[in-house]
Scaffold this motif. Structure first.
Motif, PDB file in Angstrom:
ATOM      1  N   SER A  16       4.273   2.990  -4.996  1.00 22.33           N
ATOM      2  CA  SER A  16       3.376   1.999  -5.605  1.00 22.33           C
ATOM      3  C   SER A  16       2.073   2.653  -6.065  1.00 22.33           C
ATOM      4  O   SER A  16       1.423   2.147  -6.971  1.00 22.33           O
ATOM      5  CB  SER A  16       3.124   0.836  -4.653  1.00 22.33           C
ATOM      6  OG  SER A  16       2.693   1.325  -3.419  1.00 22.33           O
ATOM      7  N   GLU A  41       1.301   0.347   1.277  1.00 25.41           N
ATOM      8  CA  GLU A  41       2.056  -0.712   0.594  1.00 25.41           C
ATOM      9  C   GLU A  41       3.564  -0.396   0.619  1.00 25.41           C
ATOM     10  O   GLU A  41       4.392  -1.269   0.890  1.00 25.41           O
ATOM     11  CB  GLU A  41       1.523  -0.831  -0.857  1.00 25.41           C
ATOM     12  CG  GLU A  41       2.200  -1.869  -1.723  1.00 25.41           C
ATOM     13  CD  GLU A  41       2.188  -3.273  -1.111  1.00 25.41           C
ATOM     14  OE1 GLU A  41       1.358  -3.543  -0.228  1.00 25.41           O
ATOM     15  OE2 GLU A  41       3.063  -4.082  -1.510  1.00 25.41           O
ATOM     16  N   ARG A  44       4.926  -1.080   4.013  1.00 32.06           N
ATOM     17  CA  ARG A  44       5.108  -2.519   4.271  1.00 32.06           C
ATOM     18  C   ARG A  44       6.371  -3.047   3.587  1.00 32.06           C
ATOM     19  O   ARG A  44       7.113  -3.847   4.161  1.00 32.06           O
ATOM     20  CB  ARG A  44       3.885  -3.307   3.780  1.00 32.06           C
ATOM     21  CG  ARG A  44       2.763  -3.279   4.790  1.00 32.06           C
ATOM     22  CD  ARG A  44       1.606  -4.188   4.380  1.00 32.06           C
ATOM     23  NE  ARG A  44       0.380  -3.543   4.816  1.00 32.06           N
ATOM     24  CZ  ARG A  44      -0.505  -2.938   4.036  1.00 32.06           C
ATOM     25  NH1 ARG A  44      -0.335  -2.922   2.726  1.00 32.06           N
ATOM     26  NH2 ARG A  44      -1.561  -2.342   4.540  1.00 32.06           N
TER      27      ARG A  44
END
Ligand code: NAD
Length: 495
Positions: A16, A41, A44
């Motif tokens: 990302s 990110e 996650r």
């Protein structure tokens, strides 16, 4: 140059943050691929995929027998010679270990998956003959939750199997982060497991720097267990972070293993074991027999034999079949090994073989260190106490059994030990007295998927391989069921 992205929820996903890290071939010293530089990110996303797969997806509703069949098919994927060859070549290119060794590992790894495939539906709780009337008491063994697996660079696919096979057999899903220095084989293999019928999200691989992506992987509330293979310094940080979230944790860390040769041993065998124990994989093994303890009565003679054998080892291109020692896997590791050689010299150890960086026409631009042997080492020296993780051997003399045990145990580590003797009683006494998770007698570096391995003291906690390993991925739940017609009115007073 090949670009590798994360493997999340059954497909490749670009990082990302839009950044990648070069992955360097330590023989050519040239970047041959780049891998995603993951961030919080990405972590996650992978954890969410693993969590959904485990708690909402098909993984939790499958029977253990069906899960076992999936694991069996993962073993089959690895047993396919085409896949095995490709993965072995990637690992050699990534970490510089010789191709024949990686091919050997790949030939054996399917067995590991098959073993846990068979074990998946044989893990069961018990019914307890409880001391209460009208009561059925039993235990259920349930998966511990989503597992974070953090691994080192020296044998990525072996670590993948050591951690993921028991975790999956227990019913967990996994987010694996391989070392930033050797991530490619884990990514390619993860994608292959989809063909084996692994449901999306059950195996996820994210890549990047431990300090950038590791925190979320360890501390996220949806992680149930952290399993780590790496250095004790990083391991302590990870363990601390895991403790803050009360995560289950197992740690496979470093070692300073004693390889102990008694005068009554078969010295030819012992010599082979000593050389293989430290110069195999250019010493980049957690179980390296880096302290060679030799009984004083044979020390001179044995040292001569060792010099002759070790002096003939062939360094070179890890892809060539006659190469015995490849380069050091990473530049920081290369510099660390050379630094320890300097430290040993400064501390008064006597270098009788090697002792520096190696270069030559067969060695390309590789990060080679000569096979190095020190004598006149005392166990208090740093070279005898600290893990080098390179082809550096320290010879230390001892008088008798008691002396060997004292010196052998006098380190903070306790991963492995070797004992070479023709005396069965001594073999048993030494095996009991040495504080190490694995003791090898008249052999060294023997592994089996059936035999637990792991460390005592600073070498870690928990065990991998064998039946024991699967219990690291299970929680015991007790269930007590009243079988009485009606609950007793004074139930709340019962003890
Ligand atoms: P390392 O400790 O540097 O890294 C191991 C892994 O942890 C890597 O994936 C790294 O990215 C990650 N990491 C680093 N910092 C992190 C953080 N703050 N949070 C979360 N993850 C983080 O180890 P290494 O240099 O890759 O491997 C060499 C070490 O591994 C040696 O000490 C060796 O003895 C040990 N090792 C142990 C075993 C065993 O089974 N006992 C096996 C092989 C290697």
């Amino acid at each position: 140059m090949h670009t590798y992205n994360h493997w999340i929820n059954g497909k490749f996903a670009a990082p990302s943050g839009g950044q990648w890290l070069d992955t360097v071939d330590p023989y050519s010293n040239i970047a041959w691929a780049r891998v995603a530089r993951g961030n919080a990110e990405d972590a996650r996303l992978a954890i969410a995929a693993a969590h959904d797969a485990m708690y909402k997806g098909p993984w939790s509703t499958m029977t253990a027998t069906e899960r076992g069949k999936v694991l069996r098919r993962i073993g089959d994927v690895l047993a396919d010679p085409k896949n095995a060859q490709r993965l072995a070549e990637i690992e050699s290119r990534d970490n510089g270990k010789i191709l024949v060794e990686m091919q050997g590992q790949l030939r054996y790894l399917p067995e590991h998956w098959y073993y846990y495939a068979g074990l998946a539906d044989k893990i069961q709780g018990t019914v307890i003959p409880v001391d209460k009337a009208d009561m059925l008491a039993m235990t259920l063994l349930e998966p511990v939750g989503v597992v974070t697996a953090l691994t080192a660079w020296n044998s990525p696919l072996a670590f993948f199997a050591l951690k993921c096979a028991p975790a999956l057999a227990a019913g967990c899903s996994v987010v694996l982060k391989p070392s930033e220095f050797a991530s490619a084989s884990s990514l390619e293999f993860a994608a292959m497991t989809r063909d084996a019928g692994v449901p999306d999200g059950v195996i996820n691989v994210v890549t990047g720097l431990g300090q950038e992506i590791g925190t979320v992987l360890v501390e996220h509330p949806n992680i149930g267990k952290v399993t780590f293979t790496g250095s004790d310094t990083t391991g302590a940080k990870v363990y601390e972070a895991a403790a803050r979230g009360m995560k289950r944790a197992s740690m496979e860390l470093g070692g300073k293993s004693p390889n102990i040769v008694f005068s009554d041993a078969d010295l030819d065998q012992a010599c082979v074991g000593a050389v293989a124990g430290i110069f195999g994989a250019a010493g980049q093994m957690c179980t390296a027999g880096s302290r060679l303890l030799v009984q004083n009565s044979i020390r001179e003679e044995f040292t001569e034999r060792l010099l002759t054998m070790a002096g003939k080892l062939k360094m070179g291109d890890p892809m060539k079949p006659d190469t015995e020692i490849g380069p050091i896997a990473t530049r920081p590791q290369y510099e660390k090994v050379l630094h320890y050689i300097d430290v040993a010299k400064a501390d008064g150890a006597r270098c009788i073989l090697g002792g520096g960086a190696a270069s030559g026409p067969d060695l390309g631009k590789g990060l080679f260190v000569e096979p190095t042997i020190f004598t006149d080492v005392t166990n208090g020296m740093r070279i005898a106490q600290e893990e080098v993780f390179g082809p550096v051997l320290s010879i230390i003399g001892f008088e008798d059994e008691e002396d060997a045990i004292r010196i052998g145990n006098d380190v903070i580590y306790g991963l492995a030990a070797g004992v070479w003797t023709g005396n069965i009683g001594r073999a048993v006494r030494m095996s009991k007295a040495l504080r190490a998770g694995m003791v090898w007698v008249n052999t060294y570096r023997a592994y089996s998927f059936m035999v637990p391995i792991g460390g005592m003291k600073h070498s870690g906690l928990g065990r991998e391989s064998g039946i024991e390993a699967i219990h690291g991925y299970l929680e015991t739940k007790s269930v007590m069921i009243s079988t009485a017609e009606a609950s007793p009115a004074n139930a709340f007073l019962q003890r």
